[in-house]
Design an enzyme around this catalytic site. Sequence first.
Site, PDB file in Angstrom:
ATOM      1  N   ASP A 101      -5.464  11.577   9.470  1.00 54.43           N
ATOM      2  CA  ASP A 101      -6.819  11.944   9.885  1.00 54.43           C
ATOM      3  C   ASP A 101      -7.180  11.351  11.244  1.00 54.43           C
ATOM      4  OD1 ASP A 101      -9.771  12.559   9.536  1.00 54.43           O
ATOM      5  OD2 ASP A 101      -9.036  12.983   7.517  1.00 54.43           O
TER       6      ASP A 101
ATOM      7  N   SER B  15     -13.398  17.029   9.184  1.00 54.43           N
ATOM      8  CA  SER B  15     -12.507  16.810   8.042  1.00 54.43           C
ATOM      9  C   SER B  15     -12.733  17.813   6.922  1.00 54.43           C
ATOM     10  CB  SER B  15     -12.679  15.384   7.511  1.00 54.43           C
ATOM     11  OG  SER B  15     -12.200  14.447   8.457  1.00 54.43           O
TER      12      SER B  15
ATOM     13  N   ARG C 191     -34.546  18.880  17.245  1.00 54.15           N
ATOM     14  CA  ARG C 191     -33.662  17.875  16.647  1.00 54.15           C
ATOM     15  C   ARG C 191     -32.192  18.208  16.915  1.00 54.15           C
ATOM     16  NH1 ARG C 191     -34.549  14.956  10.868  1.00 54.15           N
ATOM     17  NH2 ARG C 191     -32.419  14.299  10.452  1.00 54.15           N
TER      18      ARG C 191
ATOM     19  N   ARG D 111     -36.778  18.223   3.152  1.00 52.75           N
ATOM     20  CA  ARG D 111     -35.829  18.285   2.036  1.00 52.75           C
ATOM     21  C   ARG D 111     -35.964  17.085   1.103  1.00 52.75           C
ATOM     22  NH1 ARG D 111     -30.084  17.012   5.165  1.00 52.75           N
ATOM     23  NH2 ARG D 111     -30.636  14.923   5.879  1.00 52.75           N
TER      24      ARG D 111
ATOM     25  N   ASP E 256      -9.288   8.347  12.210  1.00 52.01           N
ATOM     26  CA  ASP E 256     -10.637   8.909  12.301  1.00 52.01           C
ATOM     27  C   ASP E 256     -11.711   7.850  12.101  1.00 52.01           C
ATOM     28  OD1 ASP E 256     -12.461  11.066  12.627  1.00 52.01           O
ATOM     29  OD2 ASP E 256     -12.770  11.103  10.465  1.00 52.01           O
TER      30      ASP E 256
ATOM     31  N   HIS F  25     -14.145   6.449  15.034  1.00 53.44           N
ATOM     32  CA  HIS F  25     -15.599   6.646  15.043  1.00 53.44           C
ATOM     33  C   HIS F  25     -16.362   5.392  15.480  1.00 53.44           C
ATOM     34  CE1 HIS F  25     -16.022  10.705  13.720  1.00 53.44           C
ATOM     35  NE2 HIS F  25     -15.444  10.523  12.548  1.00 53.44           N
TER      36      HIS F  25
ATOM     37  N   HIS G 202      -7.804  16.956  12.438  1.00 51.78           N
ATOM     38  CA  HIS G 202      -8.466  17.027  13.750  1.00 51.78           C
ATOM     39  C   HIS G 202      -8.109  15.759  14.513  1.00 51.78           C
ATOM     40  CE1 HIS G 202     -11.345  13.989  12.445  1.00 51.78           C
ATOM     41  NE2 HIS G 202     -11.499  14.681  11.323  1.00 51.78           N
TER      42      HIS G 202
ATOM     43  N   HIS H 214     -15.119  13.500  17.177  1.00 53.83           N
ATOM     44  CA  HIS H 214     -13.844  14.204  17.080  1.00 53.83           C
ATOM     45  C   HIS H 214     -13.549  14.896  18.404  1.00 53.83           C
ATOM     46  CE1 HIS H 214     -14.752  14.707  12.494  1.00 53.83           C
ATOM     47  NE2 HIS H 214     -14.452  13.464  12.831  1.00 53.83           N
TER      48      HIS H 214
END
EC number: 5.4.2.12
Length: 492
Positions: free
Chosen positions: A11, A61, A147, A183, A387, A391, A429, A446
């Site tokens: 990953d 992912s 946003r 939400r 990954d 990050h 990715h 990514h």
Amino acid sequence: MAQKTLLIITDGIGYRKDSDYNAFFHAKKPTYDLMFKTLPYSLIDTHGLSVGLPKGQMGNSEVGHMCIGAGRVLYQDLVKISLSLQNDGLKNNTAFLSAIQKSSVVHLMGLMSDGGVHSHIEHFIALALECEKFHKKVYLHLITDGRDVAPKSALTYLEIMQNICNESIQIATMSGRFYAMDRDNRFERIKLAYNSLMGLTDPTPLSPSEYIQSQYDKNITDEFIMPTCFKNYCGMQDDESFIFINFRNDRAREITSALGQKEFNGFKRQVFKKLHIATMTPYDKNFPYPILFPKESIQNTLAEVVSECNLTQSHIAETEKYAHVTFFINGGVETPFKNENRVLIQSPKVTTYDLKPEMSAKEVTLAVLEQMRLGTDLIIVNFANGDMVGHTGNFEASVKAVEAVDTSLGEILSLAKELNYAMLLTSDHGNCEHMKDENQNPLTNHTAGSVYCFVLGNGIKSIKNGALNNIASSVLKLMGIKAPATMDEPLF
């Protein structure tokens, strides 16, 4: 050719020609060096249209593993809808036709931007113009964004919408997404948006552009624009049609419930009208409304095909990527298939993974080696390091992350050769191969590029370039299993 097979997903480790702040390039990686010299390899696309995302958009992912497991391109909602609209798909869309044929008035509501996360303004326009072809009176209910796009960009999008307005198409209401797209069950917000839709709000004497500017004058940005209705709009009436054009469901449920559910406890509605509602995508399994673009059922995935052959398989990952090698790679199926074993390794409990760049790679590797010694027919494993450490934006830690993965690959490759396992290694990715921009600012996202693909298999001398949709059929070919017709061609 039939062999027991490993599918290894590294990953976040991608290909990049430039070496500057490329953690993969700068890592000490003897296993990768050996594979470059001794195994056939190629480059695999993981982003944009090749995995069903908009052109140029970086992969992720979830999409990557879905594409790997399905063995075909699964167009994401934004792309699927855009392609359909470009090809006049509404002409034969039964849910759309059913909704608009029940009334001479059609209400269209949606997020007015090109952010592409919840909606797209092009979809808004296409539906409005198609309704006009059927000689409908179209009321537009605009939700301002701020946003997913710039905080004060509503006037730009409004101008685009106003270009299609005429006697048939009219802007009726406006609301910031803070209200209309809540939400979190904060129904006091939904109530304000609902009341404007029903014409219960005192109409503003201002034009839509003047109203937006008046909100800016009060330091209110697009996301928080107060719900209002405009003059000459009298609210929704019984038996009128309503289509919500948002394709993402989470922020569309509450206002749709308020408009359509007879049994609704969010707030006391002064007015409830019987509307003919349709939604762009499935919002809630309990909603009875027609859906313009239903969810695609993903069948004949890699795991399903292997299971139907009565072979054993094991899916292994640490916590951060466990859902990806189970739920997502299996096409959104939560329950394991017959003879499918799942191994969850706990991710280390650290604040950020640059503090422990090796993460749980060692434990993941031990689980893989155990399954190989047990003779499991297919082993799918994800190494999360490239990954998750990528990050954090920490270049030095990302180098260590790659080195940890390389060590694990060395152990697996050695046992694979000993036990005659085939292996296909690729990434969902990229990420850690580009850690800083030209101004030395950390990059944590990514990458929109290619990744490596290596294959170890009896008689495999070379492999083609391709994309993630070519992985499943390649794995099945290594296993000596005929790929279903739904899958795209293998890499060799």
